[in-house]
Design a protein around this motif. Structure first.
Motif, mmCIF file in Angstrom:
data_model
loop_
_atom_site.group_PDB
_atom_site.id
_atom_site.type_symbol
_atom_site.label_atom_id
_atom_site.label_comp_id
_atom_site.label_asym_id
_atom_site.label_seq_id
_atom_site.Cartn_x
_atom_site.Cartn_y
_atom_site.Cartn_z
ATOM 1 N N LEU A 177 0.829 -1.204 0.000
ATOM 2 C CA LEU A 177 0.000 0.000 0.000
ATOM 3 C C LEU A 177 0.864 1.254 0.000
ATOM 4 N N LEU A 178 1.927 1.241 0.796
ATOM 5 C CA LEU A 178 2.801 2.417 0.851
ATOM 6 C C LEU A 178 3.508 2.626 -0.484
ATOM 7 N N PHE A 179 3.945 1.540 -1.110
ATOM 8 C CA PHE A 179 4.592 1.651 -2.424
ATOM 9 C C PHE A 179 3.621 2.211 -3.462
ATOM 10 N N LEU A 180 2.402 1.681 -3.480
ATOM 11 C CA LEU A 180 1.413 2.176 -4.438
ATOM 12 C C LEU A 180 1.089 3.645 -4.188
ATOM 13 N N GLN A 181 1.039 4.038 -2.902
ATOM 14 C CA GLN A 181 0.800 5.448 -2.592
ATOM 15 C C GLN A 181 1.946 6.311 -3.096
ATOM 16 N N ALA A 182 3.180 5.829 -2.954
ATOM 17 C CA ALA A 182 4.333 6.591 -3.442
ATOM 18 C C ALA A 182 4.248 6.772 -4.962
ATOM 19 N N VAL A 183 3.889 5.708 -5.680
ATOM 20 C CA VAL A 183 3.754 5.806 -7.133
ATOM 21 C C VAL A 183 2.645 6.788 -7.498
ATOM 22 N N ALA A 184 1.509 6.697 -6.789
ATOM 23 C CA ALA A 184 0.392 7.599 -7.075
ATOM 24 C C ALA A 184 0.773 9.051 -6.798
ATOM 25 N N SER A 185 1.439 9.300 -5.686
ATOM 26 C CA SER A 185 1.792 10.678 -5.328
ATOM 27 C C SER A 185 2.775 11.274 -6.332
ATOM 28 N N ILE A 186 3.780 10.486 -6.714
ATOM 29 C CA ILE A 186 4.721 10.959 -7.730
ATOM 30 C C ILE A 186 3.999 11.167 -9.057
ATOM 31 N N GLY A 187 3.072 10.268 -9.365
ATOM 32 C CA GLY A 187 2.298 10.407 -10.598
ATOM 33 C C GLY A 187 1.460 11.668 -10.613
ATOM 34 N N PHE A 188 0.914 12.053 -9.460
ATOM 35 C CA PHE A 188 0.106 13.274 -9.426
ATOM 36 C C PHE A 188 0.972 14.511 -9.574
ATOM 37 N N LEU A 189 2.146 14.518 -8.948
ATOM 38 C CA LEU A 189 3.078 15.635 -9.135
ATOM 39 C C LEU A 189 3.475 15.743 -10.611
ATOM 40 N N ARG A 190 3.765 14.606 -11.212
ATOM 41 C CA ARG A 190 4.130 14.592 -12.634
ATOM 42 C C ARG A 190 2.986 15.110 -13.497
ATOM 43 N N LEU A 191 1.756 14.733 -13.166
ATOM 44 C CA LEU A 191 0.597 15.204 -13.923
ATOM 45 C C LEU A 191 0.437 16.708 -13.800
ATOM 46 N N LEU A 192 0.575 17.240 -12.585
ATOM 47 C CA LEU A 192 0.443 18.684 -12.397
ATOM 48 C C LEU A 192 1.486 19.456 -13.192
ATOM 49 N N VAL A 193 2.728 18.966 -13.170
ATOM 50 C CA VAL A 193 3.780 19.618 -13.954
ATOM 51 C C VAL A 193 3.453 19.536 -15.438
ATOM 52 N N HIS A 194 2.962 18.391 -15.863
ATOM 53 C CA HIS A 194 2.630 18.181 -17.269
ATOM 54 C C HIS A 194 1.500 19.104 -17.727
ATOM 55 N N LEU A 195 0.529 19.338 -16.842
ATOM 56 C CA LEU A 195 -0.621 20.168 -17.205
ATOM 57 C C LEU A 195 -0.320 21.654 -17.111
ATOM 58 N N PHE A 196 0.357 22.056 -16.034
ATOM 59 C CA PHE A 196 0.455 23.487 -15.729
ATOM 60 C C PHE A 196 1.881 24.029 -15.729
ATOM 61 N N GLY A 197 2.856 23.160 -15.902
ATOM 62 C CA GLY A 197 4.239 23.611 -15.896
ATOM 63 C C GLY A 197 4.832 23.609 -14.493
#
Length: 592
Positions: free
Chosen positions: A84-104
């Motif tokens: 669960l902690l590993f999946l949360q880490a992947v999700a959190s990094i994925g959300f940061l990556r998405l925000l950068v991808h969308l808004f810079g």
């Protein structure tokens, strides 16, 4: 500047993971987890095991991991917690990556990231294996899939469609609700990568992204077909029979509104699923005041901001319909206060806020400042103050929830007591194969909730006889081993003298009423002059029992439609009498 923003985002993720590591490693199995374990203990790995419906869920990925972990360490929670902690880490990094991808790489994405990372809305699904192994992969699919999808919308390169679908398939392996990510894909494309009226936008998407639309549609249709055939064990029309407004009021107007601003700061214990939001009316009012002002501020300061909220509204409405169709009719409107059914909304709302205030990089149509808008405050200072207030409030709410979850776990104490009780026994314990307490697993999971399945790892220390002399045991609700006492649902009619005498061929013992169904046990107290064997018939159950000389008790199972117990003695010389016959259910005998 951009590098510092990413490093700050990673720092926030590290703080979140540190807090959640404490939360999840201090937890243990609860409720549905034991049903998963029972299935894993008692099934070979195969297609039927992986695709069996569970509460309307199709989750072969979760069942596979449970099977592997249960075989490695049957009651060790650490592999589940680490996953669960590993999946949360992947999700959190994925959300940061998405925000950068969308808004810079702008500092404005950090409050959006904090909203997802620390809102209590996502905690109940994270800390519970049965929920987290569904919903964290869905979040990963949403974040990484949407990143690939936006790249496709910008470049029109079909390889990004396949990347998007690969992430989507990953989520679907764990949770059928991952289908909702198609709503996010469609709304972003419709609102930001086309222009003009709705009809014109649809035509533009078809002309420019036809390959993507067809591939997305093919995957969605194929999955829905598999799901309907294998796993949809509820009737969607039940939503029509469920009063939606009471559910919606709790789901949207109380739980969502307060959780998304850092609340709810007060919880109600709802067994067996744990704490649910129970905010005060003042908190609910202030939350809607804050949300209303946020929407008003976006509208007055940005052009094209209104469409951003369609993402949150669509997910809210979809979750509400799913809850009404599949869960609310079982528990009632109070289920709307449970955050597990809106876990992804902390991220979805953060995306809506971002889309309402920040330009979407590479979009054909996006938000832009209104030239005449005059704000009554400095934006940077106000955002910083609101973010800090949200973080403080969210930490309080998370601490409240996690402490209650960890402190009110009935399973940990139950299994510890079972282990202690069995360790004190010299021989294998004869157990009546009864159900574990409802606080461990609900009865509708029968036979998964029986001792022989849930306690499979103790099979070398116990046995489940259909007939036994003198010794029969059950566990009480705390997991302590106790002698079995048979409740008096039926008793044998009294007989004069020594009672019913078995000396020769057979004897019939009438009961004081008819019996039907299964799961019954009979206690027969007898006095025998010598040992031997006899045959006992109780409805459909026929037992060959050993008889011991002296005063003893014989316990045996009974089922079917009958009103008489029949004893017969094939062994020569067997002679016994009885006037003590009780039929009922085994219960733990507690000393007064």
């Amino acid at each position: 500047m951009g590098r510092r923003v990413v490093l700050a985002g990673l720092g926030l993720i590290a703080l979140q993971l540190g807090f959640r590591a404490w939360a999840v490693f201090g937890s243990w199995f609860q409720f549905d987890d034991f049903a998963f374990l029972s299935r894993a203990y008692n099934n070979d790995l195969g297609w039927g095991y992986l695709t069996e419906a569970y509460g309307g869920h199709l989750m072969p990925g979760g069942f596979l991991l449970t099977w592997l972990f249960a075989g490695y360490d049957p009651l060790g929670y650490w592999p589940y917690a680490a996953t669960l902690l590993f999946l949360q880490a992947v999700a959190s990094i994925g959300f940061l990556r998405l925000l950068v991808h969308l808004f810079g790489r702008t500092a404005a994405i950090l409050p959006l990231l904090a909203l997802y990372l620390f809102s209590v809305i996502s905690m109940p699904a994270f800390i519970w294996w049965a929920a987290g192994i569904n919903q964290l992969p869905m979040q990963i699919a949403l974040f990484f899939g949407l990143t690939s999808h936006v790249t496709y919308l910008r470049t029109r390169r079909v390889r990004y469609v396949f990347a998007t679908l690969a992430w989507t398939v990953f989520g679907l392996l764990f949770y059928e609700k991952t289908l909702l990510v198609f709503l996010a894909y469609g709304l972003v494309a419709l609102a930001y990568f086309a222009t003009g009226p709705l009809g014109s936008r649809l035509r533009q998407l078809w002309r420019s992204y036809r390959s993507g639309l067809l591939l997305h549609g093919a995957l969605a249709l194929a999955y829905v077909s598999v799901y309907v055939v294998t796993s949809m064990n509820f009737n969607p029309n039940q939503a029509n029979d469920t009063p939606v407004f009471p559910v919606a009021y709790r789901f949207i107007f109380k739980a969502f509104s307060t959780g998304i601003i850092g609340g709810p700061w007060h919880w109600m214990n709802l067994r067996p699923i744990g704490s649910v939001a129970d905010p005060s009316d003042v908190v609910v009012f202030l939350s809607w005041l804050a949300l209303g002002y946020l929407v008003y501020l976006a509208y007055t300061s940005r052009v094209n901001s209104v469409r951003a909220w369609s993402l949150t509204l669509t997910f809210l409405f979809a979750n509400l319909l799913l809850l009404a169709a599949a869960r609310a009719f079982l528990v009632g409107p109070v289920i709307g206060l449970e955050y597990r059914y809106q876990t992804e909304l902390s991220a979805v709302f953060a995306l809506s806020v971002g889309l309402a205030f920040l330009p979407l990089v590479g979009a054909q149509e996006t938000v832009r400042p209104r030239g005449r808008a005059v704000l009554p405050f400095r934006p940077e200072s106000a955002v910083a103050a609101v973010t800090v207030a949200f973080l403080v409030g969210s930490v309080i709410s998370n601490l409240q929830y996690v402490r209650h979850w960890q402190d009110s776990n009935p399973g940990r104490g139950y299994f510890a007591a079972v282990e202690r009780s069995l360790a004190r026994q010299q021989d294998r314990v004869p157990l009546a194969d009864q159900a574990v307490p409802s606080t461990i697993m609900w009865g509708f999971r029968y036979p998964e909730n029986t001792y022989s399945r849930v306690l499979r790892l103790y099979e070398d220390e116990v046995r489940y006889p259909a007939v036994t002399n003198d010794r029969l045991f059950v566990f009480n609700d705390k997991g302590v081993l106790r002698p079995a006492a048979i409740t008096s649902a039926r008793v044998g009619l009294p007989h004069s003298g020594c009672g019913y005498l078995l000396h020769g061929s057979s004897v019939a013992i009438p009961l004081n009423g008819p019996v039907t169904g299964g799961g019954w046990w009979v206690r027969l107290g007898y006095l025998a002059r010598s040992g031997g064997t006899m045959t006992v018939t109780a409805g459909r159950r026929v037992h060959h029992a050993s008889i011991e000389r002296g005063v003893h008790s014989l316990y045996f199972e009974a089922s079917g439609d009958f009103d008489t117990i029949r004893l017969s003695a094939p062994s020569p010389g067997v002679s016994l009498c009885t006037n003590d016959v009780t039929l009922g259910l085994p219960e733990p005998y507690e000393k007064p």
